[in-house]
Design a protein around this motif. Structure first.
Motif: not given
Ligand SMILES: *[C@@H]1O[C@H](CO)[C@@H](O)[C@H](O)[C@H]1NC(C)=O
Ligand SMILES: *[C@@H]1O[C@H](CO)[C@@H](O)[C@H](O)[C@H]1NC(C)=O
Ligand SMILES: *[C@@H]1O[C@H](CO)[C@@H](O)[C@H](O)[C@H]1NC(C)=O
Length: 206
Positions: A21-24, A73-74, A118-124, A169-171
């Motif tokens: 939820g903390m990633t858009e 992008y993210q 690259h496609t999709g979100e970066f997880t790391d 939880s910061d955004t």
């Protein structure tokens, strides 16, 4: 026993949902920035660099000696990842944005990195959202009122030191109106502009 397994599964799934939820992705720039041009300031002085955010909320143009198209992008926690057009080149900017001062923010640079196709979100994010070498304040309303240049954190919550760690939880506040925003109800500005019949300015961007 079966039910307990189910409950545990749901609990784990909801945990995953919480952390993601903390990633858009894909992302939009904060609403007050749309259709605004920000100027970069360093130690109270303009640097000659500007950043224009287009009204679509996803595209922007950073102008320096050479212009860059930066697409949102993210956004993860306080980190804004932009892609340079459709290229393999990205940047990760830590941002400190207080929507109470909607047309100013503090940003660190220049964490540039590339990923082929690259496609999709970066997880790391740890490999590229690193301590910024330089910090600016940006303002769309003249010299910035935020006098202290500070990013109170520069490290994603899941990454190892160095750098002040951000809260998971910061955004970056989007500061969008809570009612649904009507999309593209206004006339296309390019059509309106063409009626002016003014000479185009072909000076290169400096
Ligand atoms: C963008 O800003 C300009 C100047 O402030 C305004 O004339 C124009 O209508 C705005 N466009 C959109 C799509 O909001
Ligand atoms: C990237 O995509 C292009 C076009 O689809 C392809 O030709 C190229 O081989 C890809 N490169 C890699 C490293 O996957
Ligand atoms: C950084 O400051 C913001 C408000 O400016 C606050 O919400 C946040 O909790 C602070 N984070 C840290 C890690 O101090």
């Amino acid at each position: 026993m079966h039910n307990l397994k189910k409950i545990v599964t749901y609990f784990i799934l909801s945990l995953f949902e919480f952390s993601s939820g903390m990633t858009e992705f894909p992302c939009q720039f904060p609403c007050p920035w749309h259709n605004k041009t920000f100027t970069f300031y360093s130690s109270g002085e303009t640097t000659g660099r500007t950043w224009k955010f287009y009204a679509n909320g996803q595209t922007s143009l950073m102008s320096d000696e050479s212009p860059y198209i930066f697409n949102c992008y993210q956004i993860t926690e306080r980190f804004l990842i932009v892609r340079n057009g459709d290229s393999d080149s990205f940047r990760c900017f830590p941002i400190n944005y207080d929507p109470e001062i909607p047309l100013e923010f503090i940003m660190g640079g220049w964490n540039a990195f590339s990923f082929i196709n690259h496609t999709g979100e970066f997880t790391d994010l740890c490999g590229f959202c690193k301590e910024p070498r330089i910090i600016w304040s940006l303002s769309a309303t003249g010299p910035p009122s935020i006098s202290t240049l500070s990013l109170n954190c520069t490290r994603p919550s899941t990454c190892p030191p160095p750098g002040g760690v951000c809260d998971k939880s910061d955004t970056i506040s989007k500061a969008c109106p809570t009612t649904t925003v009507p999309t593209t109800t206004t006339a296309d500005p390019t059509t309106t502009k063409s009626h002016c019949g003014k000479k185009q300015d072909h000076r290169p961007l400096i």
